[in-house]
Design an enzyme around this catalytic site. Structure first.
Site, mmCIF file in Angstrom:
data_model
loop_
_atom_site.group_PDB
_atom_site.id
_atom_site.type_symbol
_atom_site.label_atom_id
_atom_site.label_comp_id
_atom_site.label_asym_id
_atom_site.label_seq_id
_atom_site.Cartn_x
_atom_site.Cartn_y
_atom_site.Cartn_z
ATOM 1 N N LYS A 11 -22.336 17.823 0.754
ATOM 2 C CA LYS A 11 -22.239 17.865 2.223
ATOM 3 C C LYS A 11 -21.027 18.662 2.706
ATOM 4 C CE LYS A 11 -25.145 13.938 3.205
ATOM 5 N NZ LYS A 11 -26.229 14.748 2.625
ATOM 6 N N GLY A 12 -19.911 18.539 1.984
ATOM 7 C CA GLY A 12 -18.697 19.278 2.376
ATOM 8 C C GLY A 12 -18.930 20.778 2.323
ATOM 9 N N ASP A 70 -21.119 28.221 -6.603
ATOM 10 C CA ASP A 70 -20.598 27.397 -7.684
ATOM 11 C C ASP A 70 -19.095 27.575 -7.670
ATOM 12 O OD1 ASP A 70 -21.525 25.515 -9.719
ATOM 13 O OD2 ASP A 70 -20.373 26.788 -11.062
ATOM 14 N N SER A 71 -18.398 26.472 -7.652
ATOM 15 C CA SER A 71 -16.969 26.560 -7.430
ATOM 16 C C SER A 71 -16.250 25.466 -8.199
ATOM 17 C CB SER A 71 -16.683 26.430 -5.931
ATOM 18 O OG SER A 71 -17.418 25.363 -5.372
ATOM 19 N N GLY A 154 -13.470 17.097 -2.001
ATOM 20 C CA GLY A 154 -13.095 17.400 -3.385
ATOM 21 C C GLY A 154 -11.601 17.285 -3.638
ATOM 22 N N LYS A 176 -8.843 26.543 6.815
ATOM 23 C CA LYS A 176 -9.457 26.583 5.472
ATOM 24 C C LYS A 176 -10.582 27.619 5.444
ATOM 25 C CE LYS A 176 -11.857 24.124 1.830
ATOM 26 N NZ LYS A 176 -12.506 22.927 1.295
ATOM 27 N N ARG A 182 -14.030 29.995 -0.961
ATOM 28 C CA ARG A 182 -15.413 30.091 -0.467
ATOM 29 C C ARG A 182 -15.498 31.127 0.658
ATOM 30 N NH1 ARG A 182 -15.779 25.335 -0.231
ATOM 31 N NH2 ARG A 182 -16.676 25.164 -2.296
HETATM 32 P P1 ITT Z 1 -23.940 21.640 -5.529
HETATM 33 O O1 ITT Z 1 -24.060 22.089 -6.955
HETATM 34 O O2 ITT Z 1 -25.083 20.818 -5.034
HETATM 35 O O3 ITT Z 1 -23.597 22.775 -4.584
HETATM 36 P P2 ITT Z 1 -21.495 20.374 -6.484
HETATM 37 O O4 ITT Z 1 -20.470 19.516 -5.844
HETATM 38 O O5 ITT Z 1 -22.082 19.905 -7.802
HETATM 39 O O6 ITT Z 1 -22.658 20.655 -5.400
HETATM 40 P P3 ITT Z 1 -20.256 22.549 -7.922
HETATM 41 O O7 ITT Z 1 -21.042 22.320 -9.144
HETATM 42 O O8 ITT Z 1 -20.034 23.968 -7.459
HETATM 43 O O9 ITT Z 1 -20.925 21.819 -6.662
HETATM 44 O O10 ITT Z 1 -18.855 21.819 -8.075
HETATM 45 C C1 ITT Z 1 -17.846 22.120 -7.201
HETATM 46 C C2 ITT Z 1 -16.752 21.075 -7.323
HETATM 47 O O11 ITT Z 1 -15.485 21.752 -7.316
HETATM 48 C C3 ITT Z 1 -16.775 20.170 -6.103
HETATM 49 O O12 ITT Z 1 -17.558 19.020 -6.316
HETATM 50 C C4 ITT Z 1 -15.287 19.849 -5.941
HETATM 51 O O13 ITT Z 1 -14.908 18.823 -6.819
HETATM 52 C C5 ITT Z 1 -14.619 21.154 -6.399
HETATM 53 N N1 ITT Z 1 -14.444 22.073 -5.246
HETATM 54 C C6 ITT Z 1 -15.127 23.225 -4.998
HETATM 55 N N2 ITT Z 1 -14.754 23.783 -3.830
HETATM 56 C C7 ITT Z 1 -13.827 22.949 -3.315
HETATM 57 C C8 ITT Z 1 -13.079 22.960 -2.120
HETATM 58 O O14 ITT Z 1 -13.245 23.902 -1.193
HETATM 59 N N3 ITT Z 1 -12.214 21.974 -1.923
HETATM 60 C C9 ITT Z 1 -12.050 20.987 -2.835
HETATM 61 N N4 ITT Z 1 -12.737 20.887 -3.973
HETATM 62 C C10 ITT Z 1 -13.617 21.866 -4.229
#
Ligand code: ITT
Length: 198
Positions: A11-12, A70-71, A154, A176, A182
């Site tokens: 959601k974030g 993916d982040s 996150g 941000k 992102r």
């Molecule tokens: P989707 O795959 O459904 O998009 P996810 O949360 O599993 O959701 P990722 O596999 O890309 O997504 O994991 C990204 C994680 O990295 C996320 O859950 C956070 O823990 C961290 N993260 C990524 N971008 C962030 C941000 O802008 N601020 C804080 N933490 C972030």
């Protein structure tokens, strides 16, 4: 209006991406609008591979242009961990608080100047005809000693952004959305997409 599906259930992330996409002329959907699509397994070995896996499946399943992100967070004192495993660092249930707690515990005793880290994001756009584009963005900072701030999601509360002296969770969302990994990856892909769509 052309449909664009954000291949995410975070959601974030979805709300940040929606904000970033506001100025473009798309009807924006996410995987929450397609509950029948099962959870996509992120079996890639890099952010780029995982972003492409998510965007390809979303494009195939929905027939729409799909955008995936993916982040994750790379901490130098931990050899780049948690990296592509960021969302489930503390276990299989995505729990931001538990992830932050685990990271702070692992860094106990590490001085501030050795707590360098960066957020990395790869955005992939895939259209149902098979056109694929990826771009990357990075945001540098340091891991703090305790969570601070309540914006974002996150690891934001423990990530002190270089040049700001505040955690990402203390920065207003509009800031941000200008400086984040992102936002940077997204800006690059938006320019390419615009060229393709015009
Ligand atoms: P989707 O795959 O459904 O998009 P996810 O949360 O599993 O959701 P990722 O596999 O890309 O997504 O994991 C990204 C994680 O990295 C996320 O859950 C956070 O823990 C961290 N993260 C990524 N971008 C962030 C941000 O802008 N601020 C804080 N933490 C972030």
């Amino acid at each position: 209006m052309r449909k664009l599906v954000i291949a995410s259930r975070n959601k974030g992330k979805i709300s940040e991406l929606k904000e970033l996409l506001k100025e473009y002329n798309f009807e924006i959907l996410s995987l929450d609008d397609y509950p029948e699509i099962p959870e996509i397994k992120e079996t890639g070995k890099s952010f780029k591979e995982n972003a492409l896996i998510k965007a390809r499946i979303a494009a195939q399943e929905t027939g729409c242009l799909a955008l995936a992100d993916d982040s994750g967070l790379e901490v130098d004192a931990l050899g780049g961990a948690p990296g592509i495993y960021s969302s489930r660092f503390a276990g299989p249930n995505k729990d931001d608080e538990a992830n932050n707690k685990k990271l702070l515990e692992l860094l106990e005793g590490v001085p501030f100047d050795k707590r360098t880290a960066r957020f990395r994001c790869v955005v992939a756009a895939v259209d149902p005809q098979g056109i694929e584009i990826t771009t990357e963005g990075v945001c540098e900072g340091k891991i703090g000693f305790e969570p601070k701030g309540s914006f974002g999601f996150g690891y934001d509360p423990i990530f002190i952004v270089d040049g700001y002296g505040l955690t990402m969770a203390e920065l207003k969302p509009e800031i941000k959305n200008r400086i984040s990994h992102r936002a940077k990856a997204f800006k690059k892909i938006a320019a390419v997409l615009k060229g393709l769509l015009d």
